[in-house]
Structures are given as structure tokens and as C-alpha cells.
Design a protein around this motif. Structure first.
Motif, PDB file in Angstrom:
ATOM      1  N   GLU A  97     -27.701 119.763 -36.814  1.00 46.65           N
ATOM      2  CA  GLU A  97     -27.492 121.202 -36.812  1.00 46.65           C
ATOM      3  C   GLU A  97     -28.834 121.934 -36.860  1.00 46.65           C
ATOM      4  O   GLU A  97     -29.136 122.656 -37.807  1.00 46.65           O
ATOM      5  CB  GLU A  97     -26.606 121.590 -37.994  1.00 46.65           C
ATOM      6  CG  GLU A  97     -25.194 121.027 -37.880  1.00 46.65           C
ATOM      7  CD  GLU A  97     -24.325 121.460 -39.039  1.00 46.65           C
ATOM      8  OE1 GLU A  97     -24.822 122.220 -39.896  1.00 46.65           O
ATOM      9  OE2 GLU A  97     -23.170 121.038 -39.094  1.00 46.65           O
ATOM     10  N   SER A  98     -29.609 121.744 -35.828  1.00 44.20           N
ATOM     11  CA  SER A  98     -30.910 122.391 -35.752  1.00 44.20           C
ATOM     12  C   SER A  98     -31.040 123.106 -34.430  1.00 44.20           C
ATOM     13  O   SER A  98     -30.504 122.675 -33.414  1.00 44.20           O
ATOM     14  CB  SER A  98     -32.035 121.365 -35.904  1.00 44.20           C
ATOM     15  OG  SER A  98     -32.092 120.540 -34.775  1.00 44.20           O
ATOM     16  N   ALA A  99     -31.755 124.204 -34.448  1.00 47.31           N
ATOM     17  CA  ALA A  99     -31.976 124.967 -33.225  1.00 47.31           C
ATOM     18  C   ALA A  99     -32.725 124.132 -32.202  1.00 47.31           C
ATOM     19  O   ALA A  99     -32.485 124.230 -31.004  1.00 47.31           O
ATOM     20  CB  ALA A  99     -32.752 126.238 -33.554  1.00 47.31           C
ATOM     21  N   ALA A 100     -33.612 123.274 -32.681  1.00 52.24           N
ATOM     22  CA  ALA A 100     -34.408 122.442 -31.773  1.00 52.24           C
ATOM     23  C   ALA A 100     -33.522 121.468 -31.001  1.00 52.24           C
ATOM     24  O   ALA A 100     -33.702 121.268 -29.796  1.00 52.24           O
ATOM     25  CB  ALA A 100     -35.470 121.678 -32.554  1.00 52.24           C
ATOM     26  N   ALA A 101     -32.535 120.855 -31.691  1.00 51.03           N
ATOM     27  CA  ALA A 101     -31.655 119.897 -31.035  1.00 51.03           C
ATOM     28  C   ALA A 101     -30.812 120.586 -29.972  1.00 51.03           C
ATOM     29  O   ALA A 101     -30.638 120.073 -28.864  1.00 51.03           O
ATOM     30  CB  ALA A 101     -30.753 119.216 -32.062  1.00 51.03           C
ATOM     31  N   LYS A 102     -30.291 121.747 -30.299  1.00 51.55           N
ATOM     32  CA  LYS A 102     -29.477 122.490 -29.332  1.00 51.55           C
ATOM     33  C   LYS A 102     -30.317 122.927 -28.142  1.00 51.55           C
ATOM     34  O   LYS A 102     -29.887 122.821 -26.995  1.00 51.55           O
ATOM     35  CB  LYS A 102     -28.857 123.716 -30.015  1.00 51.55           C
ATOM     36  CG  LYS A 102     -27.912 123.394 -31.155  1.00 51.55           C
ATOM     37  CD  LYS A 102     -27.467 124.673 -31.855  1.00 51.55           C
ATOM     38  CE  LYS A 102     -26.684 124.369 -33.105  1.00 51.55           C
ATOM     39  NZ  LYS A 102     -26.296 125.592 -33.836  1.00 51.55           N
ATOM     40  N   LYS A 103     -31.507 123.414 -28.432  1.00 58.04           N
ATOM     41  CA  LYS A 103     -32.388 123.893 -27.373  1.00 58.04           C
ATOM     42  C   LYS A 103     -32.753 122.771 -26.415  1.00 58.04           C
ATOM     43  O   LYS A 103     -32.786 122.959 -25.190  1.00 58.04           O
ATOM     44  CB  LYS A 103     -33.649 124.502 -27.977  1.00 58.04           C
ATOM     45  CG  LYS A 103     -34.579 125.134 -26.954  1.00 58.04           C
ATOM     46  CD  LYS A 103     -35.760 125.801 -27.651  1.00 58.04           C
ATOM     47  CE  LYS A 103     -36.687 126.438 -26.629  1.00 58.04           C
ATOM     48  NZ  LYS A 103     -37.849 127.103 -27.276  1.00 58.04           N
ATOM     49  N   LEU A 104     -33.011 121.579 -26.962  1.00 59.07           N
ATOM     50  CA  LEU A 104     -33.381 120.434 -26.130  1.00 59.07           C
ATOM     51  C   LEU A 104     -32.243 120.050 -25.199  1.00 59.07           C
ATOM     52  O   LEU A 104     -32.452 119.813 -24.003  1.00 59.07           O
ATOM     53  CB  LEU A 104     -33.763 119.246 -27.009  1.00 59.07           C
ATOM     54  CG  LEU A 104     -34.092 117.948 -26.258  1.00 59.07           C
ATOM     55  CD1 LEU A 104     -35.286 118.146 -25.341  1.00 59.07           C
ATOM     56  CD2 LEU A 104     -34.354 116.816 -27.259  1.00 59.07           C
ATOM     57  N   LEU A 105     -31.023 119.999 -25.722  1.00 63.81           N
ATOM     58  CA  LEU A 105     -29.898 119.598 -24.896  1.00 63.81           C
ATOM     59  C   LEU A 105     -29.609 120.623 -23.817  1.00 63.81           C
ATOM     60  O   LEU A 105     -29.382 120.279 -22.658  1.00 63.81           O
ATOM     61  CB  LEU A 105     -28.660 119.368 -25.757  1.00 63.81           C
ATOM     62  CG  LEU A 105     -27.500 118.759 -24.968  1.00 63.81           C
ATOM     63  CD1 LEU A 105     -26.855 117.623 -25.719  1.00 63.81           C
ATOM     64  CD2 LEU A 105     -26.470 119.828 -24.652  1.00 63.81           C
ATOM     65  N   ILE A 106     -29.637 121.888 -24.181  1.00 65.07           N
ATOM     66  CA  ILE A 106     -29.396 122.939 -23.188  1.00 65.07           C
ATOM     67  C   ILE A 106     -30.471 122.912 -22.109  1.00 65.07           C
ATOM     68  O   ILE A 106     -30.189 123.117 -20.928  1.00 65.07           O
ATOM     69  CB  ILE A 106     -29.330 124.313 -23.874  1.00 65.07           C
ATOM     70  CG1 ILE A 106     -28.069 124.396 -24.732  1.00 65.07           C
ATOM     71  CG2 ILE A 106     -29.337 125.436 -22.850  1.00 65.07           C
ATOM     72  CD1 ILE A 106     -27.987 125.647 -25.585  1.00 65.07           C
ATOM     73  N   SER A 107     -31.705 122.617 -22.503  1.00 68.75           N
ATOM     74  CA  SER A 107     -32.788 122.543 -21.507  1.00 68.75           C
ATOM     75  C   SER A 107     -32.547 121.403 -20.517  1.00 68.75           C
ATOM     76  O   SER A 107     -32.870 121.531 -19.331  1.00 68.75           O
ATOM     77  CB  SER A 107     -34.147 122.375 -22.203  1.00 68.75           C
ATOM     78  OG  SER A 107     -34.268 121.089 -22.789  1.00 68.75           O
ATOM     79  N   LYS A 108     -31.946 120.314 -20.991  1.00 68.78           N
ATOM     80  CA  LYS A 108     -31.634 119.200 -20.095  1.00 68.78           C
ATOM     81  C   LYS A 108     -30.556 119.604 -19.087  1.00 68.78           C
ATOM     82  O   LYS A 108     -30.637 119.260 -17.909  1.00 68.78           O
ATOM     83  CB  LYS A 108     -31.180 117.987 -20.905  1.00 68.78           C
ATOM     84  CG  LYS A 108     -32.292 117.319 -21.705  1.00 68.78           C
ATOM     85  CD  LYS A 108     -31.764 116.125 -22.472  1.00 68.78           C
ATOM     86  CE  LYS A 108     -32.882 115.434 -23.260  1.00 68.78           C
ATOM     87  NZ  LYS A 108     -32.374 114.259 -24.015  1.00 68.78           N
ATOM     88  N   LEU A 109     -29.547 120.319 -19.573  1.00 67.28           N
ATOM     89  CA  LEU A 109     -28.494 120.783 -18.675  1.00 67.28           C
ATOM     90  C   LEU A 109     -29.036 121.797 -17.674  1.00 67.28           C
ATOM     91  O   LEU A 109     -28.694 121.756 -16.484  1.00 67.28           O
ATOM     92  CB  LEU A 109     -27.352 121.394 -19.487  1.00 67.28           C
ATOM     93  CG  LEU A 109     -26.528 120.397 -20.306  1.00 67.28           C
ATOM     94  CD1 LEU A 109     -25.639 121.139 -21.306  1.00 67.28           C
ATOM     95  CD2 LEU A 109     -25.684 119.510 -19.406  1.00 67.28           C
ATOM     96  N   ASP A 110     -29.875 122.705 -18.142  1.00 65.55           N
ATOM     97  CA  ASP A 110     -30.470 123.696 -17.233  1.00 65.55           C
ATOM     98  C   ASP A 110     -31.344 123.022 -16.180  1.00 65.55           C
ATOM     99  O   ASP A 110     -31.334 123.404 -15.005  1.00 65.55           O
ATOM    100  CB  ASP A 110     -31.295 124.704 -18.031  1.00 65.55           C
ATOM    101  CG  ASP A 110     -30.432 125.666 -18.840  1.00 65.55           C
ATOM    102  OD1 ASP A 110     -29.241 125.831 -18.493  1.00 65.55           O
ATOM    103  OD2 ASP A 110     -30.949 126.249 -19.811  1.00 65.55           O
TER     104      ASP A 110
END
Length: 223
Positions: free
Chosen positions: A196-209
């Protein structure tokens, strides 16, 4: 006047999902009133965000200007034009679903290393990509049902199973684009539950983008 580039999904024939508006390429359209979900022209910063709102057959790059109302994943503008448009096919939706489902696997298999059902469902969906036959679709259906049975173990397991199910659904049904969107959402949910970290979410979304940007280069232009 500042002009900004965004993305939106449209239906076949460059038609908006809501209403009866049909677009023409490189033509500006204007609305006098701007109100999220009601009036004005809507688009998103990324194709992934746009797909979450409209599971359409056309991915469009748009330019916007004028008055605006901006939210995290959706924007509403008074003026918009379609600058580029691409065909979004069932195959693209299947590929997105598979990619998203694979992003779920690591977290799932850390918790359940002996449960191969989500992985098998993804592999079955991949076979449909290679040969869209009744036999391969039936096999994908069986694998997806098996993956869904693993969904009750934990939230990350549910996300992996649902994402694998979506990969099958994209390969099978007319709702392929919606399935792809759900699969991507499931991947994000799996990351959220794992860390539950902003970094983990940001990394995954960046992969999808990044996947979307790469995929756009392979899409057939709408002319």
C-alpha cells in the motif's frame, strides 16, 4: 491559446459513446457549457484511463483548448478535435488482458507458489492469440473457470484470478475491450493489496501506460 493532447476511445465510425455525435478528423468542435459527465468534450491523460470510461473500437489522440474541468482520470473541455485515430481490435484487448494478468502473477505466486491456475488461464488465452479456434477458446474457458476457483484465497489471489478470467473473456466475447479494462484494474488492485504505497501503484501504472504507448505504434490508423 494553450492546446493540450489527451486520449479518448470512440465507437466504430468515430462516434461518441454517449449521444449521437460523430467526429471528423482534424476538425474543431465547441461546446458553450463545460460540466463533467454532462456537457463538453471528455478525454483522459492516458489511453488506460480512457479505456476505463469507454471500451470502444477506436483509440483517438485529441487536442483540447478553451474552458475545462479537470479530474484525476478524466477531463472535460469546451473545444476538442481528433488529431489521430487508430483501430482498437479484439487482439489488442486480449494482449492488454494478458499483460495485465501477468502483472498480477508475481504477487499471487509468492503467496501460493503451488497454484498454477491463473498462469494456466493466461497461457490458454495466449494460445487464442496465436490461433483463434473453437478448440483454443474452449480450452481458455476451462482454464479461466479453474482460475476463478482460486479467487477466494485472498484479495491478491482474487485480482490475479479475475485478471486471468478477463484475459479469457477478451479472447472469447464481444466485450473484449471491457475485459481488458477490468484486467488492467485487477492488476492495479493486486499491487495495491501487496504494497500500500504510492510508489508501488505508480510503478505498476507506469508499466501499463508504457505498454499502451508501445501498442499504439502497432495499431492501424483510422483514415
Amino acid at each position: 491559446m494553450r492546446i493540450k493532447k489527451l486520449y479518448k476511445f470512440l465507437r466504430t465510425g468515430l462516434k461518441s459513446d454517449r449521444g449521437n455525435h460523430t467526429w471528423e478528423l482534424n476538425k474543431w468542435y465547441k461546446e458553450d457549457i463545460v460540466e463533467i459527465c454532462e456537457k463538453g468534450y471528455h478525454a483522459s491523460k492516458t489511453p488506460l484511463q480512457a479505456l476505463g470510461y469507454v471500451a470502444g473500437e477506436i483509440l483517438a489522440e485529441v487536442s483540447v483548448r478553451g474552458e475545462s474541468v479537470i479530474q484525476d482520470d478524466k477531463e472535460c473541455w469546451s473545444e476538442m478535435k481528433i488529431t489521430k485515430a487508430y483501430h482498437w481490435t479484439k487482439k489488442d484487448s486480449v494482449e492488454l488482458s494478458i499483460f495485465s494478468a501477468e502483472l498480477c502473477l508475481e504477487n499471487f505466486e509468492k503467496l501460493y507458489p503451488d497454484d498454477k491456475r491463473p498462469r494456466e488461464a493466461i497461457e490458454a488465452a495466449r494460445k487464442v492469440l496465436g490461433a483463434d479456434t473453437e478448440e483454443n477458446r474452449s480450452a481458455a474457458w476451462s482454464a479461466a473457470r479453474s482460475a476463478a476457483e482460486s479467487a477466494w484465497s485472498a484479495w491478491s489471489a482474487w485480482s490475479a484470478a479475475w485478471s486471468a478470467w478477463s484475459a479469457w473473456s477478451a479472447a472469447w466475447s464481444a466485450w473484449s475491450a471491457w475485459s481488458a479494462a477490468w484486467s488492467a484494474w485487477s492488476a492495479w488492485s493486486a499491487a495495491e493489496s501487496a504494497a500500500e504505497s504510492a510508489a508501488a501503484k505508480k510503478l505498476l501504472i507506469s508499466k501499463l501506460d508504457a505498454w499502451f504507448i508501445k501498442q499504439i505504434k502497432t495499431l492501424k490508423k483510422y483514415e
